[in-house]
Design an enzyme around this catalytic site. Structure first.
Site, mmCIF file in Angstrom:
data_model
loop_
_atom_site.group_PDB
_atom_site.id
_atom_site.type_symbol
_atom_site.label_atom_id
_atom_site.label_comp_id
_atom_site.label_asym_id
_atom_site.label_seq_id
_atom_site.Cartn_x
_atom_site.Cartn_y
_atom_site.Cartn_z
ATOM 1 N N GLU A 104 31.491 46.903 66.895
ATOM 2 C CA GLU A 104 32.811 47.338 67.353
ATOM 3 C C GLU A 104 33.931 46.428 66.872
ATOM 4 O O GLU A 104 35.065 46.870 66.695
ATOM 5 C CB GLU A 104 32.848 47.449 68.873
ATOM 6 C CG GLU A 104 32.036 48.612 69.441
ATOM 7 C CD GLU A 104 30.579 48.259 69.660
ATOM 8 O OE1 GLU A 104 30.145 47.167 69.230
ATOM 9 O OE2 GLU A 104 29.859 49.079 70.252
ATOM 10 N N LYS A 216 33.718 58.218 82.456
ATOM 11 C CA LYS A 216 32.906 59.337 81.975
ATOM 12 C C LYS A 216 33.137 60.616 82.778
ATOM 13 O O LYS A 216 33.141 61.713 82.222
ATOM 14 C CB LYS A 216 31.427 58.947 82.017
ATOM 15 C CG LYS A 216 30.555 59.874 81.201
ATOM 16 C CD LYS A 216 29.150 59.321 81.064
ATOM 17 C CE LYS A 216 28.298 60.239 80.179
ATOM 18 N NZ LYS A 216 26.948 59.688 80.005
#
Ligand SMILES: Cc1ncc(C[n+]2csc(CCOP(=O)(O)OP(=O)(O)O)c2C)c(N)n1
Lengths: 621, 218
Positions: A104, A216
């Site tokens: 990342e 989420k």
């Protein structure tokens, strides 16, 4: 003292008398307009479910992707993971190209370089927890350099937040000091707008990184599909007219005016205005390192860049000017040296879009808050007519320009002329510059090689030196080259890396190979983390603690193992051929260039010293 | 031709202070730290206090106190910061605060601002009459009186609170809790611009709908 209640709580209180602020107005607009009609009919649900009706349902994740699409995003960089999966799933149906990075940190750097090259925010994705924390270095890097980046991170479902759930990190908390703004997206109906806002904000005014943390449950929840509104254009603020007159008068009065052009000139696309201004009045120009390329370094008014390893002549000019027109710089200490000795004779005209930069480090006698290009044009007009015209340039500044030219001769950038070996890094930089087009983009890691790449390459265009300035992040170079190449596929992209820097992010070679990106990496290999070793030799009695590598991998073989092309370079005679072959190779290539390990970076202003007290060699330290 | 070595190069005459200010030999500018209050109107949203306090600590501003509370508008809160900084530092605090997303407007309060803080303190209850006398002297109130302890509250400016605490020492202070300063600009002056604008906007709306503005503003 207690944290004020959340906005949600505040809004829950009945407050009919309260006028609608922007925030509530926006919420009201989001109210489904045709809910009432649907409620009347027993078929309402099936109608709503029908994709073809205007009131189609969608998910938070799809709203996120739609917002990126309407912002014109073409590439995003990231790594998959549990909490971000719904967003990736939505990307499946999108034309946005996703580049899967190896790490990342690489995603953040690639997005940063993409943003630097295009001037539009680069976008990176990461999952919650370790994904988000891996982004942190790249976000901090973008923050220090005011690079436009949008980071979208997955988060555990809102019910789990705060419970130390699996892969939970307080991403908003962690990134608060290193973002221009960050958001926890807890409202599915607002998530698309939030992403659009984050995108607009990243590129607006003084650019910087923004982050949206996406739980989420929010990305999987349903919401109404709406046409995402394109972010508003950035206004170009101009400086106060009276302040401009005063600053122009100060410049006109000066005997030794000097322009200092910073990264803000690049960000503000003000290179043209700068060139017009400097050449019209024939004022010498020094840049900061992030300002490299804003003024052509082969122009006679250019004194190249100033600071710790800047040119001797740039630093002499800074120390002796009596009026410094500083544009888009934050006066970093690597530029100023000791603040007590910085431009000691100068009245400072400071142009910056961020008012907080005015008089933060160096007091501005004439603060001009506004867009770099707009203010330069205002100054140009102020100097071009009226009484200032009489005082402009003319022969009064001849002596000053001659003095600058003398310094150029007295303190040129040099290195020992090549003989048999070992190879000098500066020679390699110059040789590659010679065989690449003017608009080639250079990215770098951090260390000595970064300085040589800045010193011995002649930059003539903005956005061609893409580096990690403020944070100084080793490992920036390769992922940045990937971002730069995707941003400008038709341009030559080369990365000068150090052996140490390359080792930090070399796994991104796998990405360059997979995406078949034609980038050329030159590892200036001195088998050391050279910049540290240089300081140890200079300031720690040569005690080389942990700065020399006892063993180094074979970078050429390593490149081949990744599927790239590998070259090893040791001889002067091979420099031209090897570099040409590497550049000509249609795909990623790595040149492992064994350079003289004894070579150090000069000039050097010892940290905290006066700019004009630079050392030209060890003898001066 | 190689130029002179560092020590042989001509040095410019001027110099700057540690605050980056060019020191004019005729009029040296030095800035002593001063104590001042800054009022920030912010959106009343989660994390705003963390943002403000994080900014202050990260940039090493010298903070004396920080208080937060609601305003007439339920969507906003007022943060009052007392800082001790030289002039350039005060200006930086203002400008950096303004850069925070939830911050709406910021203003340094003048020396004539109305400032208040509150102390609640608990002393030994052996001499209730004397404690009472001190409490009256400082316009305080007794909140709780028992056989062993007396708890009082005093409000006032910083100096008054300091003095009152001193006066209670003779009885033995068992505990005390002190708030930071909270303040408003004096008289007709608005504490921050945004509030003035909002108030005027509301006045206009209210006049249109013929409702008493003062009533609905509460
Ligand atoms: C992530 C990170 N860790 C440590 C440093 C400290 N540091 C600055 S320069 C440098 C040496 C870099 O070595 P290398 O990449 O081999 O480049 P060279 O100086 O040899 O050209 C180090 C360790 C840094 N800037 N970044």
């Amino acid at each position: 003292m207690s944290e004020p209640g959340s906005r949600a709580q505040a809004a829950a209180q009945p407050t009919p008398e309260t006028e609608a602020t922007e925030a509530t107005e926006a919420t009201e607009e989001r109210e489904p307009s045709d809910e009432a009609d649907g409620a009347d009919s027993a078929d309402a649900e099936s109608v709503a479910a029908d994709q073809s009706t205007a009131a189609a349902r969608t998910t938070g994740a799809a709203a996120v992707v739609a917002a990126l699409e309407s912002a014109g995003v073409e590439h995003v960089f990231g790594v998959q993971g549990g909490a971000i999966m719904p967003v990736y799933d939505a990307l499946y149906d999108s034309d946005i190209a996703h580049v899967t990075m190896a790490h990342e940190q690489g995603a953040a750097h690639a997005a940063d370089a993409y943003g630097q090259v295009t001037g539009r925010p680069g976008v990176c994705f990461a999952t919650s927890g370790p994904g988000a924390t891996n982004l942190v270095t790249g976000i901090a890097d973008a923050d220090m350099d005011s690079d436009p980046v949008v980071a979208l991170t997955g988060q555990v479902p809102t019910d789990f937040v705060g419970n130390d759930a699996f892969q939970e990190t307080d991403t908003v908390g962690v990134t608060r000091p290193i973002t221009k703004a960050n958001y926890f997206a807890d409202d599915v109906d607002a998530v698309g707008d939030l992403v659009a806002e984050a995108f607009a904000l990243a590129g607006e005014g003084r650019p910087g990184p923004t982050l949206v943390d996406l739980p989420k449950d929010v990305t999987t929840a349903e919401t109404e599909a709406r046409e995402a509104e394109p972010p508003e254009g950035t206004p170009t603020p101009s400086a106060d007219a009276e302040a401009v007159e005063a600053a122009a008068a100060a410049l006109a009065r000066a005997e030794k005016p000097l322009i200092l052009s910073g990264g803000g000139v690049t960000k503000g696309e003000a290179s043209e205005e700068l060139r017009r201004f400097a050449t019209a009045f024939e004022i010498p120009v020094v840049t900061t390192m992030p300002g490299i390329g804003t003024f052509p370094e082969d122009h006679e008014l250019s004194l190249s860049w100033a600071g710790m390893h800047g040119t001797g002549y740039a630093n002499m000019a800074i120390s002796h000017t009596d009026c410094l027109l500083a544009v888009g710089t934050r006066f970093d200490d690597r530029l100023t040296g000791g603040i007590e000795t910085f431009a000691p004779d100068a009245e400072v005209v400071h142009v910056d879009i961020d008012p907080a930069e005015i008089s933060k480090n160096v007091h501005a006698d004439y603060p001009l808050v506004g867009d770099a290009g707009t203010v330069l044009d205002q100054l140009y007009d102020a100097l071009s007519d009226g009484p200032a015209e009489a005082a402009r340039a003319g022969d009064r500044w001849d002596a000053w320009r001659e003095q600058c030219a003398t310094w150029k001769e007295e303190y040129p950038l040099t290195y020992d002329a090549p003989d048999d070996e070992p190879l000098k890094p500066q020679f390699v930089v110059e040789a590659l510059d010679a065989i690449t087009p003017d608009d080639a983009i250079v990215t770098t890691g951090v260390g000595q090689h970064q300085m040589w790449a800045a010193q011995f390459w002649t930059y003539t265009e903005p956005r061609t030196y893409v580096s990690s300035h403020g944070l100084g992040t080793m490992g920036y170079g390769l992922p940045a080259a990937i971002g730069a190449k995707l941003a400008a596929p038709d341009r030559e992209v080369v990365c000068f890396d150090g052996d140490g820097s390359f080792l930090m992010t070399m796994q991104e070679l796998s990405v360059a190979v997979r995406e078949n990106l034609d980038v050329t990496v030159i590892v200036l290999n001195n088998e050391a983390i050279g910049m540290v070793r240089q300081w140890q030799d200079a300031f720690f009695d040569g005690r080389r603690m942990a700065s020399e590598y006892a063993w180094m991998p074979d970078f050429a073989k390593l490149a081949e193992a990744f599927g790239a092309r590998g070259f090893t370079l040791t001889e002067y005679d091979d420099v031209a051929d090897t570099l040409e072959a590497a550049v000509a190779y249609d795909g990623p290539s790595v040149v492992d260039a064994y350079i003289d390990p004894a070579e150090n970076v000069y000039p050097m202003v010892p940290s905290g010293g006066a700019n004009d007290q630079f050392a030209l060699s060890e003898d001066h330290l | 031709m190689r130029g002179p070595a560092p020590e042989e190069r001509p040095r410019p005459k001027g110099r700057r202070s540690s605050q980056g200010i060019r020191v004019d030999p005729h009029a040296e500018a030095t800035h002593e730290p001063r104590r001042t209050a800054i009022s920030a109107l912010v959106y009343h949203e989660p994390g705003v206090l963390a943002k403000v306090s994080g900014l202050v600590s990260r940039r090493q501003f010298n903070i004396e106190s920080l208080t937060v509370g609601s305003t007439t508008n339920p969507e906003t809160a007022r943060i009052t910061l007392v800082i001790e900084e030289p002039e350039p530092g005060v200006r930086q605090v203002e400008k950096q605060l303004l850069k925070l997303q939830p911050v709406i407007s910021v203003r340094e309060l003048g020396s004539d601002a109305v400032r208040r803080e509150l102390v609640v303190l608990k002393v030994h209850g052996d001499e209730p009459d004397k404690v009472n006398a001190i409490t009256q002297m400082y316009d305080g109130r007794t909140l709780d009186a028992g056989p062993r302890t007396i708890t009082v509250e005093i409000t006032g400016d910083e100096q008054k609170i300091d003095d009152a605490i001193d006066a209670y020492r003779q009885f033995g202070i068992r505990e005390l809790a002190r708030t930071g300063q909270t303040a408003l600009a004096r008289g007709d002056e608005w504490t921050t611009d945004a509030e003035e604008e909002r108030y005027e906007r509301m006045q206009r709306t209210q006049n249109q709908t013929d409702v008493d503005p003062d009533q609905s503003y509460q």
